[in-house]
Motif scaffolding. Structure first.
Motif, PDB file in Angstrom:
ATOM      1  N   PRO A 168     -24.562 -14.030 -17.917  1.00  0.00           N
ATOM      2  CA  PRO A 168     -24.366 -14.103 -16.466  1.00  0.00           C
ATOM      3  C   PRO A 168     -25.315 -13.151 -15.728  1.00  0.00           C
ATOM      4  CG  PRO A 168     -22.640 -12.818 -17.459  1.00  0.00           C
ATOM      5  CD  PRO A 168     -23.448 -13.365 -18.601  1.00  0.00           C
ATOM      6  N   HIS A 208     -18.982 -22.910  -7.306  1.00  0.00           N
ATOM      7  CA  HIS A 208     -18.086 -21.966  -6.661  1.00  0.00           C
ATOM      8  C   HIS A 208     -18.930 -20.910  -5.942  1.00  0.00           C
ATOM      9  CE1 HIS A 208     -14.490 -19.612  -5.968  1.00  0.00           C
ATOM     10  NE2 HIS A 208     -15.121 -18.539  -6.431  1.00  0.00           N
ATOM     11  N   GLY A 209     -18.578 -20.604  -4.717  1.00  0.00           N
ATOM     12  CA  GLY A 209     -19.314 -19.640  -3.936  1.00  0.00           C
ATOM     13  C   GLY A 209     -19.697 -20.140  -2.575  1.00  0.00           C
ATOM     14  N   GLN A 238     -18.564 -13.940  -6.367  1.00  0.00           N
ATOM     15  CA  GLN A 238     -18.840 -14.534  -7.680  1.00  0.00           C
ATOM     16  C   GLN A 238     -19.197 -15.993  -7.478  1.00  0.00           C
ATOM     17  OE1 GLN A 238     -15.719 -14.884 -10.823  1.00  0.00           O
ATOM     18  NE2 GLN A 238     -16.979 -13.351 -11.881  1.00  0.00           N
ATOM     19  N   LEU A 240     -20.668 -19.680  -9.072  1.00  0.00           N
ATOM     20  CA  LEU A 240     -20.782 -20.468 -10.311  1.00  0.00           C
ATOM     21  C   LEU A 240     -21.843 -21.529 -10.092  1.00  0.00           C
ATOM     22  CD1 LEU A 240     -19.680 -20.927 -13.169  1.00  0.00           C
ATOM     23  CD2 LEU A 240     -18.040 -22.549 -12.170  1.00  0.00           C
ATOM     24  N   GLN A 242     -24.258 -24.700 -11.725  1.00  0.00           N
ATOM     25  CA  GLN A 242     -24.301 -25.719 -12.791  1.00  0.00           C
ATOM     26  C   GLN A 242     -25.698 -26.294 -12.876  1.00  0.00           C
ATOM     27  OE1 GLN A 242     -21.348 -29.187 -13.596  1.00  0.00           O
ATOM     28  NE2 GLN A 242     -22.968 -30.073 -12.355  1.00  0.00           N
ATOM     29  N   THR A 256     -23.287 -24.164 -17.257  1.00  0.00           N
ATOM     30  CA  THR A 256     -22.974 -23.337 -16.082  1.00  0.00           C
ATOM     31  C   THR A 256     -23.253 -21.857 -16.383  1.00  0.00           C
ATOM     32  OG1 THR A 256     -20.672 -23.130 -16.751  1.00  0.00           O
ATOM     33  CG2 THR A 256     -21.216 -24.949 -15.259  1.00  0.00           C
ATOM     34  N   THR A 257     -23.394 -21.113 -15.321  1.00  0.00           N
ATOM     35  CA  THR A 257     -23.544 -19.653 -15.421  1.00  0.00           C
ATOM     36  C   THR A 257     -22.914 -19.008 -14.177  1.00  0.00           C
ATOM     37  OG1 THR A 257     -25.093 -17.834 -15.763  1.00  0.00           O
ATOM     38  CG2 THR A 257     -25.774 -19.530 -14.247  1.00  0.00           C
ATOM     39  N   THR A 258     -22.566 -17.711 -14.340  1.00  0.00           N
ATOM     40  CA  THR A 258     -21.922 -16.967 -13.253  1.00  0.00           C
ATOM     41  C   THR A 258     -22.900 -15.933 -12.703  1.00  0.00           C
ATOM     42  OG1 THR A 258     -19.752 -17.261 -14.266  1.00  0.00           O
ATOM     43  CG2 THR A 258     -19.982 -15.514 -12.619  1.00  0.00           C
ATOM     44  N   ASN A 260     -22.869 -12.641 -10.147  1.00  0.00           N
ATOM     45  CA  ASN A 260     -22.092 -11.672  -9.371  1.00  0.00           C
ATOM     46  C   ASN A 260     -23.007 -11.090  -8.297  1.00  0.00           C
ATOM     47  OD1 ASN A 260     -19.706 -11.915 -10.964  1.00  0.00           O
ATOM     48  ND2 ASN A 260     -20.701 -10.659 -12.531  1.00  0.00           N
TER      49      ASN A 260
END
Length: 804
Positions: A168, A208-209, A238, A240, A242, A256-258, A260
């Protein structure tokens, strides 16, 4: 050789090159043709019994083969078929396979030339295999054609999803940034073949975000989607992301990856006090520099943007305090700057300002980045020890001070509201401290013993002041007692001053500066006062005190003349400032001299008398020499005459009194007569004149004076005793007495002596003598001669009457 998958391609190639073959022969490739020619030459074909070399067309055709990866079937996967035009399907041709994976991964049917894959292949491990094929005679094993190389390529399928190798991720972006601000870029990798289909075509999307951030679908660049995001509202986000292959179509694989994302701080918030009025309390006994309390203004920012500087607003009562900033806790520490006193002031009010140390010009429009608050400090009363009026005391006392004498005092007060009484005592540390005592109530210090300056010049004692209502509270002060020396010696003139005054001196002219010395110690700090005696009124000179331990002799008139008076004697009174004050009277001899116009000394000798006559120095010396010779002859004549008279008197039987002077000092001629005038022993009038000339002002009283007309050869013993006493007093008090010890003998045998009197008094009394006063008119050198030779003989008749 021809493959199943490349039949159309080979056919088009042959038509394009113009190669024609019989209907029963399949088309051939270029490389196959080369192999075919070599094979035909080896066979040595004949026509009509004659060897004929002819051009042979391609004998077999080949191309690359394809095999699907990850085949999962139960039977070996068919790859392709090898065939040569020499093969008449009569099983006379044998096919062999060699190279990468031959026999293990790939196998060939020797009769038909079919190639199969024995296992599933992974393109990501090996994308192609290089093999070599050859057609041989079934019976003899002889190659029908040269060996040919071909490739079997593993055909890709979408069996790998995109992957973020570095995730991440962590990123930051300043708060309050505008929309579209770059945050970071992410990249996903797909191991599928990017040249075949859409298996490696990746599309990025955000799962997400939103709505705070966005991502570019092709590049993977992440940007802010909303402007002016506030870190103080939310600091960490945070996101996410894709990545999907197959161009994002349905059925594609995804990874996927996160990420921060942190909003970094900017200075967009000013410091703020939680209360507008802050209360602090501090004891009055707090020392200067101690911390009174802490205050804090909160800043929602962080790091250096939250650093706060504190200051006291000038004015009010803030001069009693100071404030410092703590960089770690962001607190303001209020420090005491001066001593507090509850009895004089019980509270203080002042304002404190908090401001940011680092300002961001982009956010100055948001308002002033500072805040103020009012601080009220209440002083707490503390029971304190007594306080002396001075930090130390110094007392001076003379060494002859009687025991029990009060020499000084100390004072201490209780400044608390209770105002307790104070008691005093001396803290004895050494035996010498017992020399003093103190009144416990008044604080007066007195001597307990006699002080001796020679043994101890200074005493240091500690006086303790204690509160009556709380004996545990006390204070000390040092009292230094200096033992002063008693003034024992009077001051004296520093040197026997002899000076001169010019005949042309003006009124108020300082002719001599005098000073004084004192044997008392210390010499530093002594003060002398100079003045003229009150009982003597001097019209010629006066004494002027300069105020710096020196004085000047000042003229009071003009017109000094040597012919009128050659010498002046000035008495000077010198007084010191000691205890008790001592004084003495000294004399200063002033000689009248001739001076030039600028005041320089010209001459004070006899030469000055003759200089106005125009005589030279040698002429004056010659005249003086002649006068001395004449004087010596005259003196010799007078001496012989007196000697003759003494011899005549010695034979007489008359009562004679005489004064005999005996001293073992070699005669000095004329100078010796200045030191001791022999004539004054025989001439009472000369004694009076000489005493008056030296300025003593003393007179011989009538009670002790013997009448000059009274004969001294006869009389009672009382008269003789008075006569001797009178001469003793005159020699003792007069200025004509010798400056050394001498023996004066008055021999008188009394009446009825056979040898009569040994004195020579009668001899000069009987002799009328000659009057030598006229010699005084010749000048100062002859005044002494006149005094010696002058005889005041009383009449014989008067002497006889006194005897009767």
């Amino acid at each position: 050789m021809i493959t199943r998958n490349g039949l159309l391609l080979v056919f088009w190639f042959l038509l394009d090159k113009g190669f024609l073959a019989p209907l029963h022969s399949p088309p051939q490739s270029r490389m196959g043709r080369e192999h075919h020619l070599r094979g035909m030459a080896g066979l040595g074909l004949r026509r009509h019994g004659v060897s004929v070399v002819q051009r042979v067309k391609r004998g077999w055709v080949w191309n690359q083969f394809f095999v699907l990866e990850e085949y999962m079937g139960s039977e070996p996967q068919y790859v392709g078929k090898l065939h040569t035009d020499l093969d008449r399907d009569d099983s006379e041709v044998k096919y062999t396979l060699s190279g990468e994976g031959a026999g293990t991964i790939f196998t060939i049917d020797q009769t038909t030339g079919d190639i199969h894959a024995l296992m599933g292949l992974d393109r990501e491990e090996k994308s192609y295999y290089t093999l070599r094929a050859q057609a041989m005679d079934m019976h003899t094993g002889r190659p029908l054609e040269p060996e040919s190389e071909f490739i079997i390529k593993v055909q890709d399928i979408n069996d790998n999803e995109p992957k973020f190798l570095e995730g991440p991720y962590t990123a930051s972006v300043p708060e309050m940034s505008p929309g579209g601000t770059f945050v970071m870029q992410v990249t996903a990798t797909d191991t599928d073949d990017p040249t075949y289909g859409n298996s490696a075509r990746i599309v990025y999307s955000i799962l997400h975000g939103q709505p705070y951030f966005s991502v570019d679908s092709k590049t993977g660049v992440i940007r802010t989607a909303l402007p002016n995001m506030d870190r103080e509202m939310k600091e960490l986000y945070q996101v996410l992301i894709q990545a999907k292959d197959m161009g994002g179509q349905l059925g594609g694989l995804a990874g996927t990856t996160t990420i921060n994302i942190t909003l970094s701080d900017v200075n967009d918030n000013p410091p703020r006090f939680s209360k507008s009025i802050l209360h602090l309390r501090v004891p009055e006994s707090s020392s200067v520099g101690s911390a009174v309390g802490k205050i804090r203004a909160h800043d929602l920012d962080s790091g250096k943007n939250a650093e706060v500087e504190y200051s006291i607003v000038p004015g009010d009562e803030g001069n009693m305090f100071d404030i410092t900033s703590n960089g770690h806790s962001q607190e303001g520490i209020i420090v005491l700057r001066k001593h507090l006193d509850y009895e004089s002031k019980k509270s203080y009010t002042f304002k404190v300002e908090a401001s940011n140390a680092h300002l961001d010009p982009r956010f100055l429009h948001l308002g002033p980045f500072k805040d103020t608050a009012t601080v009220k400090v209440n002083v707490l009363d503390v029971d304190e020890p007594p306080v002396f009026t001075k930090t130390s005391y110094t007392i001076d006392v003379y060494e002859d001070t009687p025991v029990g004498t009060i020499i000084g005092s100390v004072t201490a007060q209780d400044l608390d509201a209770s105002s307790s009484a104070v008691r005093y005592s001396i803290e004895w540390k050494r035996p010498v401290d017992s020399c003093f005592d103190i009144d416990t109530v008044e604080g007066t210090i007195s001597t307990n013993e006699m002080l001796d300056r020679e043994s101890n010049r200074q005493h240091n004692i500690s006086v303790v002041a204690t509160k009556v209502n709380n004996p545990l509270l006390s204070n000390k002060v040092t009292v230094t007692v200096n033992v002063l020396d008693v003034n024992e010696f009077p001051p004296e003139l520093a040197v026997p001053f002899d000076t001169f005054v010019c005949e042309n001196a003006e009124v108020g002219q300082v002719i001599q500066t005098i000073s004084a010395t004192d044997k008392d110690l210390p010499a530093v700090g002594q003060r002398f006062f100079f003045k003229s005696p009150r009982e003597i009124r001097n019209r010629n000179f006066t004494v002027r005190d300069f105020g710096n331990n020196t004085a000047g002799i000042v003229t009071k008139r003009v017109g000094f003349q040597r012919r009128v008076q050659e010498y002046y004697v000035i008495p000077v009174v010198v007084e010191d400032n000691g205890y008790p004050a001592q004084s003495s009277t000294g004399t200063l001899t002033v000689r009248v001299c001739a001076c030039v116009t600028d005041g320089s000394l010209l001459s004070c000798t006899a030469e000055a008398v003759f200089l106005p006559m125009g005589l030279s120095t040698w002429a004056v010396m010659a005249i003086l020499l002649c006068m001395v010779i004449l004087l010596a002859i005259f003196a010799l004549y007078v001496g012989l005459r007196r000697q003759k008279k003494r011899e005549t008197l010695m034979s007489s039987k008359e009562d004679i009194r005489d004064n005999v002077i005996h001293y073992d000092d070699e005669g000095g001629g004329e100078e010796d007569t200045h030191a001791f005038d022999m004539g004054t022993l025989r001439n009472t009038k000369a004694i009076k004149e000489k005493m008056l000339r030296w300025g003593t002002g003393s007179e011989v009283t009538a009670q002790t004076e013997i009448n000059e007309s009274t004969p001294t050869t006869e009389g009672s013993a009382d008269i003789i005793r008075d006569y001797i006493h009178q001469h003793l007093q005159e020699n003792h008090l007069g200025f004509s007495a010798p400056p050394y010890d001498s023996l004066v003998t008055y021999a008188y045998e009394g009446d009825g002596s056979v040898g009569e009197s040994l004195s020579s008094i009668e001899s000069w009394m009987a002799d009328g003598g000659e009057d030598f006063k006229y010699l005084s008119e010749w000048g100062p050198p002859f005044k002494t001669v006149a005094g010696i030779l002058d005889k005041a003989d009383p009449p014989v008749a008067e002497v006889e009457e006194s005897r009767e």
